[in-house]
Design a protein around this motif. Structure first.
Motif, PDB file in Angstrom:
ATOM      1  N   GLY A  51       0.858  -1.194  -0.177  1.00  0.00           N
ATOM      2  CA  GLY A  51      -0.010   0.090  -0.043  1.00  0.00           C
ATOM      3  C   GLY A  51       0.700   1.404  -0.179  1.00  0.00           C
ATOM      4  N   LYS A  52       1.769   1.409   0.697  1.00  0.00           N
ATOM      5  CA  LYS A  52       2.664   2.495   0.847  1.00  0.00           C
ATOM      6  C   LYS A  52       3.443   2.834  -0.430  1.00  0.00           C
ATOM      7  CE  LYS A  52       3.481   2.125   5.842  1.00  0.00           C
ATOM      8  NZ  LYS A  52       4.510   1.890   6.746  1.00  0.00           N
ATOM      9  N   GLU A  53       3.841   1.644  -0.966  1.00  0.00           N
ATOM     10  CA  GLU A  53       4.740   1.578  -2.334  1.00  0.00           C
ATOM     11  C   GLU A  53       3.811   2.027  -3.352  1.00  0.00           C
ATOM     12  OE1 GLU A  53       6.857  -1.025   0.454  1.00  0.00           O
ATOM     13  OE2 GLU A  53       4.681  -0.759  -0.040  1.00  0.00           O
ATOM     14  N   ARG A  54       2.474   1.673  -3.315  1.00  0.00           N
ATOM     15  CA  ARG A  54       1.648   2.135  -4.190  1.00  0.00           C
ATOM     16  C   ARG A  54       1.193   3.394  -4.197  1.00  0.00           C
ATOM     17  NH1 ARG A  54      -2.271  -1.985  -2.900  1.00  0.00           N
ATOM     18  NH2 ARG A  54      -0.800  -3.434  -3.812  1.00  0.00           N
ATOM     19  N   LEU A  55       1.245   3.970  -3.053  1.00  0.00           N
ATOM     20  CA  LEU A  55       0.878   5.394  -2.819  1.00  0.00           C
ATOM     21  C   LEU A  55       2.046   6.374  -3.503  1.00  0.00           C
ATOM     22  CD1 LEU A  55      -0.768   5.592   0.806  1.00  0.00           C
ATOM     23  CD2 LEU A  55      -1.745   6.769  -1.208  1.00  0.00           C
ATOM     24  N   MET A  56       3.196   5.762  -2.987  1.00  0.00           N
ATOM     25  CA  MET A  56       4.432   6.505  -3.427  1.00  0.00           C
ATOM     26  C   MET A  56       4.469   6.612  -5.228  1.00  0.00           C
ATOM     27  SD  MET A  56       6.790   8.491  -2.045  1.00  0.00           S
ATOM     28  CE  MET A  56       6.952   8.090  -0.466  1.00  0.00           C
ATOM     29  N   HIS A  57       4.258   5.469  -5.537  1.00  0.00           N
ATOM     30  CA  HIS A  57       4.072   5.356  -7.020  1.00  0.00           C
ATOM     31  C   HIS A  57       3.011   6.440  -7.788  1.00  0.00           C
ATOM     32  CE1 HIS A  57       4.308   3.496 -11.230  1.00  0.00           C
ATOM     33  NE2 HIS A  57       3.031   3.477 -11.099  1.00  0.00           N
ATOM     34  N   PHE A  58       2.107   6.463  -7.199  1.00  0.00           N
ATOM     35  CA  PHE A  58       0.964   7.249  -7.695  1.00  0.00           C
ATOM     36  C   PHE A  58       1.397   8.646  -7.462  1.00  0.00           C
ATOM     37  CE2 PHE A  58      -2.565   9.919  -6.607  1.00  0.00           C
ATOM     38  CZ  PHE A  58      -3.262   9.782  -7.901  1.00  0.00           C
ATOM     39  N   ILE A  59       2.048   9.188  -6.380  1.00  0.00           N
ATOM     40  CA  ILE A  59       2.537  10.328  -6.314  1.00  0.00           C
ATOM     41  C   ILE A  59       3.524  10.843  -7.201  1.00  0.00           C
ATOM     42  CG2 ILE A  59       3.539  11.899  -4.824  1.00  0.00           C
ATOM     43  CD1 ILE A  59       2.007  10.512  -2.347  1.00  0.00           C
ATOM     44  N   ALA A  60       4.243   9.681  -7.339  1.00  0.00           N
ATOM     45  CA  ALA A  60       5.733  10.109  -8.220  1.00  0.00           C
ATOM     46  C   ALA A  60       5.244  10.290  -9.542  1.00  0.00           C
ATOM     47  CB  ALA A  60       6.591   8.704  -8.067  1.00  0.00           C
ATOM     48  N   THR A  61       4.130   9.586 -10.101  1.00  0.00           N
ATOM     49  CA  THR A  61       4.077   9.258 -11.582  1.00  0.00           C
ATOM     50  C   THR A  61       2.736  10.341 -11.904  1.00  0.00           C
ATOM     51  OG1 THR A  61       2.435   7.556 -11.170  1.00  0.00           O
ATOM     52  CG2 THR A  61       4.623   7.178 -11.924  1.00  0.00           C
ATOM     53  N   ARG A  62       1.916  10.789 -10.942  1.00  0.00           N
ATOM     54  CA  ARG A  62       0.525  11.461 -11.271  1.00  0.00           C
ATOM     55  C   ARG A  62       0.304  12.785 -10.335  1.00  0.00           C
ATOM     56  NH1 ARG A  62      -3.578   7.731 -14.038  1.00  0.00           N
ATOM     57  NH2 ARG A  62      -2.244   5.955 -14.453  1.00  0.00           N
TER      58      ARG A  62
END
Length: 237
Positions: A51-62
């Motif tokens: 979940g944390k990694e998913r959030l970080m990926h979303f922030i980084a890309t979008r």
């Protein structure tokens, strides 16, 4: 001979992913963010495990933010999301998938050791197991290996290796139950045979690396374990 079964949780024991998605969206709203993860976007984001990694990926890309700000925000959002998710589970929002209760009970009655190996966080696991099995869950599941206990999440084999270490068993004595390509890759990298069960959010995943692929959990039974002991090449059912 197989003496232990290691279960994934999200999508495998229960169709949890949409409740996770709803909890993320509620956490965003609580934080005053205009982010919204619809089903199509969440299916895409599930390729990032944790979940944390998913959030970080979303922030980084979008929704790019300075790293320090992103780190702090991810921590707050994930904590809020976990609280919302576990509250929903305690309220009975997520039943186990059809066939899972019967399979778990039959395996336990047959003397097989049961374990968990998942990328989700420990509170999510224990809340779901307690909701499904009551206080008995601790006797049913001898080992819990969670995503926050290892350095690298699936498809890395770390969490399965941790489960094997806790079980004190070789991979040849165990079988993993999974629903995603990342999960299958993780279990196979740890040397495990894998029964893959298709789930709502990973229905399109390539599960061909699994030893056996089932359409749903209702087809899980102990006879499959004897079949796996004889299996040579992966196949699809």
């Amino acid at each position: 001979m197989i003496s232990a079964i290691i279960f994934d949780v999200d999508g495998t024991l229960a169709e949890t992913e949409d409740q996770h998605r709803l909890a993320f969206n509620a956490a965003f709203e609580q934080a005053g963010l205009d982010w919204h993860w619809d089903e199509a976007l969440y299916r895409e984001l599930l390729q990032v495990t944790g979940g944390k990694e998913r959030l970080m990926h979303f922030i980084a890309t979008r929704a790019p933010l300075p790293q320090a700000e992103a780190d702090a925000l991810v921590g707050r959002l994930h904590a809020a999301k976990t609280a919302l998710y576990t509250e929903a589970v305690r309220a009975g929002a997520i039943p186990l998938r059809p066939g899972i209760t019967e399979f778990v009970e039959a395996a336990a009655a047959a003397g097989l050791t049961l374990a968990i190996a998942t990328t989700t966080s420990l509170p999510n696991i224990t809340t779901l197991l307690e909701s499904a099995f009551g206080a008995r869950w601790r006797a049913l599941f001898a080992v819990i290996a969670a995503g926050d206990m290892v350095a690298h999440k699936k498809p890395s084999p770390d969490v399965y290796q941790l489960a094997l270490d806790k079980l004190d068993l070789p991979a040849a004595a165990c079988v993993a139950i999974e629903d995603s390509s990342n999960g299958v890759a993780s279990a196979r990298a740890a040397g495990l045979r894998v029964i893959a069960v298709r789930s709502l959010y990973t229905s399109g995943d390539d599960l061909s690396a699994a030893t056996l692929v089932l359409a749903d959990c209702q087809n899980l039974d102990l006879a499959l374990l004897a079949e796996l002991d004889r299996a040579g090449l992966p196949r699809t059912a």
